[in-house]
Motif scaffolding. Structure first.
Motif, mmCIF file in Angstrom:
data_model
loop_
_atom_site.group_PDB
_atom_site.id
_atom_site.type_symbol
_atom_site.label_atom_id
_atom_site.label_comp_id
_atom_site.label_asym_id
_atom_site.label_seq_id
_atom_site.Cartn_x
_atom_site.Cartn_y
_atom_site.Cartn_z
ATOM 1 N N LEU A 45 0.836 -1.214 0.000
ATOM 2 C CA LEU A 45 0.000 0.000 0.000
ATOM 3 C C LEU A 45 0.865 1.256 0.000
ATOM 4 O O LEU A 45 0.569 2.241 -0.686
ATOM 5 C CB LEU A 45 -0.932 -0.009 1.218
ATOM 6 C CG LEU A 45 -1.985 -1.117 1.217
ATOM 7 C CD1 LEU A 45 -2.641 -1.240 2.596
ATOM 8 C CD2 LEU A 45 -3.034 -0.853 0.146
ATOM 9 N N THR A 46 1.944 1.232 0.782
ATOM 10 C CA THR A 46 2.832 2.392 0.849
ATOM 11 C C THR A 46 3.469 2.654 -0.516
ATOM 12 O O THR A 46 3.594 3.815 -0.938
ATOM 13 C CB THR A 46 3.927 2.160 1.916
ATOM 14 O OG1 THR A 46 3.282 1.930 3.179
ATOM 15 C CG2 THR A 46 4.853 3.365 2.034
ATOM 16 N N LEU A 87 0.974 4.363 -2.729
ATOM 17 C CA LEU A 87 0.813 5.777 -2.369
ATOM 18 C C LEU A 87 2.047 6.592 -2.744
ATOM 19 O O LEU A 87 1.929 7.690 -3.294
ATOM 20 C CB LEU A 87 0.538 5.904 -0.865
ATOM 21 C CG LEU A 87 -0.909 5.632 -0.463
ATOM 22 C CD1 LEU A 87 -1.000 5.361 1.027
ATOM 23 C CD2 LEU A 87 -1.801 6.805 -0.847
ATOM 24 N N PHE A 108 -5.407 -8.706 -1.280
ATOM 25 C CA PHE A 108 -6.024 -7.940 -0.192
ATOM 26 C C PHE A 108 -5.620 -6.467 -0.267
ATOM 27 O O PHE A 108 -6.421 -5.572 0.028
ATOM 28 C CB PHE A 108 -5.659 -8.562 1.168
ATOM 29 C CG PHE A 108 -6.327 -7.889 2.342
ATOM 30 C CD1 PHE A 108 -7.669 -7.526 2.302
ATOM 31 C CD2 PHE A 108 -5.610 -7.609 3.500
ATOM 32 C CE1 PHE A 108 -8.286 -6.894 3.377
ATOM 33 C CE2 PHE A 108 -6.217 -6.984 4.584
ATOM 34 C CZ PHE A 108 -7.557 -6.623 4.528
ATOM 35 N N ARG A 154 -6.992 5.431 -8.383
ATOM 36 C CA ARG A 154 -8.008 4.373 -8.438
ATOM 37 C C ARG A 154 -8.010 3.619 -9.752
ATOM 38 O O ARG A 154 -8.595 2.555 -9.850
ATOM 39 C CB ARG A 154 -9.393 4.988 -8.280
ATOM 40 C CG ARG A 154 -9.727 5.298 -6.873
ATOM 41 C CD ARG A 154 -11.160 5.758 -6.824
ATOM 42 N NE ARG A 154 -11.487 6.147 -5.468
ATOM 43 C CZ ARG A 154 -12.562 6.810 -5.129
ATOM 44 N NH1 ARG A 154 -13.425 7.163 -6.054
ATOM 45 N NH2 ARG A 154 -12.791 7.109 -3.883
ATOM 46 N N SER A 192 -7.795 -4.931 -2.883
ATOM 47 C CA SER A 192 -9.175 -4.745 -2.402
ATOM 48 C C SER A 192 -9.303 -3.515 -1.508
ATOM 49 O O SER A 192 -10.357 -2.894 -1.451
ATOM 50 C CB SER A 192 -9.641 -5.985 -1.631
ATOM 51 O OG SER A 192 -9.225 -5.931 -0.272
ATOM 52 N N ALA A 193 -8.211 -3.163 -0.815
ATOM 53 C CA ALA A 193 -8.276 -2.094 0.189
ATOM 54 C C ALA A 193 -7.765 -0.745 -0.315
ATOM 55 O O ALA A 193 -8.133 0.302 0.229
ATOM 56 C CB ALA A 193 -7.478 -2.502 1.437
ATOM 57 N N TYR A 194 -6.914 -0.743 -1.346
ATOM 58 C CA TYR A 194 -6.335 0.536 -1.783
ATOM 59 C C TYR A 194 -7.411 1.437 -2.380
ATOM 60 O O TYR A 194 -8.066 1.080 -3.363
ATOM 61 C CB TYR A 194 -5.219 0.308 -2.810
ATOM 62 C CG TYR A 194 -4.473 1.590 -3.149
ATOM 63 C CD1 TYR A 194 -3.755 2.261 -2.176
ATOM 64 C CD2 TYR A 194 -4.514 2.130 -4.423
ATOM 65 C CE1 TYR A 194 -3.080 3.443 -2.457
ATOM 66 C CE2 TYR A 194 -3.848 3.316 -4.722
ATOM 67 C CZ TYR A 194 -3.134 3.965 -3.733
ATOM 68 O OH TYR A 194 -2.485 5.141 -4.023
ATOM 69 N N GLN A 195 -7.607 2.582 -1.777
ATOM 70 C CA GLN A 195 -8.669 3.509 -2.187
ATOM 71 C C GLN A 195 -10.012 2.778 -2.312
ATOM 72 O O GLN A 195 -10.815 3.081 -3.182
ATOM 73 C CB GLN A 195 -8.279 4.233 -3.474
ATOM 74 C CG GLN A 195 -7.000 5.042 -3.268
ATOM 75 C CD GLN A 195 -6.849 6.181 -4.274
ATOM 76 O OE1 GLN A 195 -7.813 6.591 -4.924
ATOM 77 N NE2 GLN A 195 -5.643 6.713 -4.392
ATOM 78 N N ARG A 196 -10.212 1.802 -1.418
ATOM 79 C CA ARG A 196 -11.422 0.965 -1.360
ATOM 80 C C ARG A 196 -11.590 0.063 -2.577
ATOM 81 O O ARG A 196 -12.696 -0.365 -2.895
ATOM 82 C CB ARG A 196 -12.683 1.817 -1.155
ATOM 83 C CG ARG A 196 -12.646 2.674 0.104
ATOM 84 C CD ARG A 196 -14.010 3.210 0.479
ATOM 85 N NE ARG A 196 -13.897 4.132 1.592
ATOM 86 C CZ ARG A 196 -13.719 5.447 1.453
ATOM 87 N NH1 ARG A 196 -13.656 5.975 0.259
ATOM 88 N NH2 ARG A 196 -13.607 6.204 2.521
ATOM 89 N N GLY A 197 -10.479 -0.237 -3.247
ATOM 90 C CA GLY A 197 -10.567 -1.240 -4.309
ATOM 91 C C GLY A 197 -10.073 -0.783 -5.666
ATOM 92 O O GLY A 197 -10.653 0.098 -6.278
#
Lengths: 359, 359
Positions: free
Chosen positions: B85-86, B89, B113, B95, B116-121
């Motif tokens: 995730l980092t 970003l 996973f 998105r 699925s989670a980065y910027q809510r998907g």
């Protein structure tokens, strides 16, 4: 007196129950005896309402654990999220357990994301205790945590099985936070509903005085408006963008001054006036409408002037980092009259700077 | 020669493309020039295949970043997930970026996973490089990370936009891991398909020798079988449980001996034989079927005897902590003949202990 709003979304629908003393009542939680819940709350809310909720649930045969996390936007982190997950695991919660979020927007967001991820998804219930979270987070299924490199960057779209809005909780809400919630309320009038804006002009003092009938109508109506927008666009591809009126300017204020110095609603208040200035400069909004908006915000005890210690130029870098920016193009929601907005792409930077300077 | 399997699920479907040298081809990725991707891979796979994939994507105008994480189950953590995730970003991915998981099951699970989670998907693409992940993780949409208190306890159901199975990657797979993948392959024959089990008895050496036609047919068929099961039960309420044949016993071995000492497929091999013993003790399975299963596992170079340093009693606590356990009741999938299983509840502990002792 209770109002119930059914939010209908693609896969399932859930009820929002609005009323007084709901923490002492059971049926609107949609729980059953024998079920297990974990209540996630924060250090401010726990001493006020946690025991009431636990006692009521235990009385109805629901087995209850709780986890108390620190209060505030700066704790909307991976660590707080993980602490909720750890509590679920340490207490052997299974896939049939239910997570209850008791608190404001931060608790709702973090706990909602924990519910979405625990064993790939368990049920959860929102009990929003601030006006802002009652009108804003109850509908839409957006859950998230912050990352040091960006706000709300990690999360999920995840719907609750039930939302319980206990108006009695607003009695302990600081006045400044009540006003911050009213900024989002006023936003709904500006973007979607002239008559609701008229109603707010008439009843803003009733809301500030926590008149139950006024609050109940107002929260129900805001949730209803948001549900219409979200149902049309659950994963924020398009129409849902109108909910961001004032948020792109507002985010810049929050990010530059540090989250928590200006409350989200306060930044939105000033941000909406900047968006109104943008509309005016583009020849799309009358000065009389700007005055009506500004007066209502003033009466709601919200700031209507930009923070003086923040330079006009410092807004742009933040605005260009917004999640809604598409390949470097500035996209803004601007009001074209009270009750109507447009999403505009490619607005000239000089217009943006002048809009900021005018507020 | 390429085979394409379309996996049809509730909201959308996606293609699994199976063939040789697919990392050098573009169209099966379903990407377009101008898009941005982040490739997540591990330290073992990166030196073998990362540059090939980057070169091919860049050649077709796809802007490519990569993140390399440590290899192994013990890095299937919140920290590894956060590092992906980092990277997203830090490189300003939006998105519309796409995450590619290049590696085995761990990379697929963690990166899935993260997507699925980065910027809510955001969209993601699976490029599984082990036989196990090719037959197991390509279908089903299960993504997860481990928590110190439990394996796969945090995650999401999230489907890829495309799965690319490059058979050429199996050439660098250690023999032991190839065999571990065959355990899951043999599982599909036992739970669902007598004829496929017959075919495996005939072609097991071809598979061990990486015969492309045999591999291609075998992987396609396993994905097809799994897709049928998952389509009937996307979020694992019911029928999907049959995929866990051998896994409840196997989990106990993995957990007791430490993940990585016995490979997942090796534990499943022994676990399936224990489940077969359970069926036999309940009068539901013939000895001849047990012999056929055991012989095929031996020919696939898989273990068929329980680890001697682990006591029979030590299995139970692990088995009772399984995600599928409902309120303390042991639930096991057992074969009733080759090509058919039953899910059984409330099996007596003495039967379980005898099943373990017999293997």
């Amino acid at each position: 007196m209770q109002k119930i709003l059914n939010v209908a979304l693609a896969k399932r629908s859930y009820p929002i129950t609005i009323g007084e003393n709901l923490l002492s009542g059971f049926q609107h939680f949609k729980l059953q005896a024998g079920q297990r819940v974990l209540i996630a709350t924060n250090e401010t809310i726990a001493p006020l309402y946690l025991q009431t909720l636990i006692d009521m649930l235990e009385k109805h045969g629901v087995k209850t654990d709780s986890v108390v996390v620190p209060d505030g936007e700066k704790y909307k982190t991976i660590e707080t999220w993980n602490s909720i997950l750890t509590t679920l695991l340490a207490n052997n919660h299974t896939r049939s357990s239910i997570l209850i979020a008791l608190g404001g927007g931060v608790i709702g967001d973090v706990a909602g994301f924990a519910a979405s991820a625990y064993q790939r998804g368990i049920k959860f219930i929102q009990v929003p205790t601030t006006l802002l979270s009652q009108v804003d987070s109850s509908v839409g299924g957006k859950t998230a945590i912050n990352h040091p490199l960006g706000k709300n960057m990690i999360g999920a779209f995840y719907q609750p099985q039930s939302v319980v809005i206990d108006l009695s909780c607003l009695k302990t809400l600081p006045q400044r936070e009540l006003s911050a919630g009213l900024a989002e309320v006023i936003k709904y009038g500006i973007i979607l509903d002239t008559k609701f804006f008229d109603w707010l002009e008439e009843h803003i003092n009733d809301l500030l005085n926590l008149d139950v009938n006024a609050l109940s109508y107002c929260i129900y109506h805001c949730c209803e408006l948001k549900a219409q927008v979200v149902a049309a666009d659950e994963t924020e591809q398009n129409m849902r963008a109108i909910l961001n009126l004032g948020h792109t300017y507002g985010h810049a204020i929050e990010a530059e001054l540090g989250y928590g110095n200006w409350l989200h609603g306060e930044a939105v208040s000033v941000g909406m006036l900047m968006a109104a200035q943008t509309a005016k400069l583009l020849g799309k909004l009358d000065q009389t409408d700007i005055e009506r908006i500004k007066n209502l915000l003033i009466r709601a005890k919200l700031p209507v002037n930009r923070p003086k210690k923040m330079s006009i130029e410092s807004y742009l870098p933040h605005m260009l980092r917004d999640k809604k920016v598409l390949s470097g193009q500035l996209r803004l929601v601007v009001p074209t009259k009270i009750g109507h907005v447009e999403v505009m792409d490619g607005i000239d930077k000089s217009i943006v700077l002048e809009s900021i300077a005018n507020v």
